[in-house]
Design a protein around this motif. Sequence first.
Motif, short mmCIF file in Angstrom:
data_model
loop_
_atom_site.label_atom_id
_atom_site.label_comp_id
_atom_site.label_asym_id
_atom_site.label_seq_id
_atom_site.Cartn_x
_atom_site.Cartn_y
_atom_site.Cartn_z
N GLY A 175 48.42 71.24 18.92
CA GLY A 175 48.98 70.11 18.19
C GLY A 175 50.45 70.28 17.86
O GLY A 175 50.95 69.72 16.87
N GLY A 176 51.16 71.05 18.68
CA GLY A 176 52.58 71.27 18.45
C GLY A 176 52.90 72.35 17.45
O GLY A 176 54.09 72.60 17.17
N ALA A 189 32.57 79.70 16.98
CA ALA A 189 32.46 78.31 16.54
C ALA A 189 33.24 77.38 17.47
O ALA A 189 32.77 76.29 17.82
N VAL A 190 34.43 77.81 17.88
CA VAL A 190 35.23 77.01 18.81
C VAL A 190 34.51 76.90 20.15
O VAL A 190 34.47 75.82 20.77
N GLN A 191 33.93 78.00 20.61
CA GLN A 191 33.18 77.97 21.86
C GLN A 191 32.02 76.99 21.78
O GLN A 191 31.73 76.26 22.74
N ASP A 192 31.34 76.95 20.63
CA ASP A 192 30.22 76.01 20.45
C ASP A 192 30.70 74.56 20.50
O ASP A 192 30.04 73.69 21.08
N VAL A 193 31.87 74.31 19.91
CA VAL A 193 32.43 72.95 19.94
C VAL A 193 32.65 72.51 21.38
O VAL A 193 32.28 71.41 21.78
N VAL A 194 33.25 73.38 22.18
CA VAL A 194 33.53 73.04 23.57
C VAL A 194 32.24 72.90 24.36
O VAL A 194 32.05 71.95 25.12
N ASN A 198 35.35 63.59 26.97
CA ASN A 198 36.58 63.97 27.68
C ASN A 198 37.47 64.85 26.80
O ASN A 198 37.28 64.95 25.58
N THR A 199 38.44 65.45 27.45
CA THR A 199 39.29 66.45 26.78
C THR A 199 40.06 65.86 25.60
O THR A 199 40.25 66.53 24.58
N LEU A 200 40.50 64.62 25.72
CA LEU A 200 41.25 64.00 24.63
C LEU A 200 40.44 63.95 23.34
O LEU A 200 40.96 64.23 22.25
N ILE A 201 39.17 63.60 23.46
CA ILE A 201 38.32 63.50 22.27
C ILE A 201 38.06 64.89 21.69
O ILE A 201 38.17 65.11 20.47
N VAL A 202 37.74 65.84 22.56
CA VAL A 202 37.46 67.19 22.08
C VAL A 202 38.71 67.82 21.47
O VAL A 202 38.64 68.49 20.44
N SER A 203 39.86 67.57 22.08
CA SER A 203 41.11 68.16 21.58
C SER A 203 41.47 67.64 20.20
O SER A 203 42.09 68.36 19.40
N ALA A 204 41.09 66.40 19.89
CA ALA A 204 41.37 65.86 18.56
C ALA A 204 40.72 66.71 17.48
O ALA A 204 41.23 66.81 16.35
N ILE A 205 39.59 67.33 17.83
CA ILE A 205 38.92 68.22 16.89
C ILE A 205 39.48 69.63 16.99
O ILE A 205 39.82 70.26 15.99
#
Length: 246
Positions: free
Chosen positions: A211-212, A180-185, A195-202
């Motif tokens: 996220g720390g 599922a994570v692979q599909d998101v990416v 961009n990475t910032l948007i994808v990383s928010a998910i």
Amino acid sequence: MERILNKEQLTNHGNKALRKDVCEILEAGMQAANPYNNMMKLISLDGDRLTIGNTDYEPIGAPRTGSDTFLLGKDIDRVFVVGAGKGIQYAAKALEDILGDWLNGGFVIVKHGDGVILEKIKVSFGGHPIPDQFCVDSCNGLLEYIKSLSLTSRDLVITLTGNGMSSLLSCPVDEVSLAAVQDVVRIMQIEKGLNTLIVSAIRNQLDKLKGGRISRYIHPAKMVHALLIDCNYRNCKMPGYAGLTR
């Protein structure tokens, strides 16, 4: 160490003077972005006195500024390094060189194909830009390593995160599969070009470490987090390839 390895071949013909100037400019740019060099500016050791910090590399609006000093062997019993990212080994190598015998060990995750340059810090591998099972296995190995240390408040852990860590530091929560994570990416970043910032928010919401959250596993040790990313990207005062939070 110079980054341009074939300078003689590049400058021995044509407009030699101009070619030499271009090589010097390129070399200076790559040296300025070298994580090893920037880590050397962030951390110094004088005897048993470890100083961490450089105001030039602090993110704008950082809640803490200036440097921190740790007395190794007195206030601090052990020092470890953990992290993930492309090029992260260069920063970790700087810490090996700075700390010497004061460094007790560490664990970093890098992308497949990278050569190992570290001696005291374990190197594990994962996929990029799409995370693979090696990423998950490496993250589980990192967690097991951290747990094995039985960290206390008298330990210091320096974390290193660099570009590529959004893939390399992939440890999905139990309710979410790696597929599922692979599909998101694949869908959001590869196919749609977000961009990475948007994808990383998910992705941060689907992971045990992002996220720390890795700090939860390192607690109660003292922590210093080195962000080895393009500082213009993270709104730092000085362009380069390092930033610092605590």
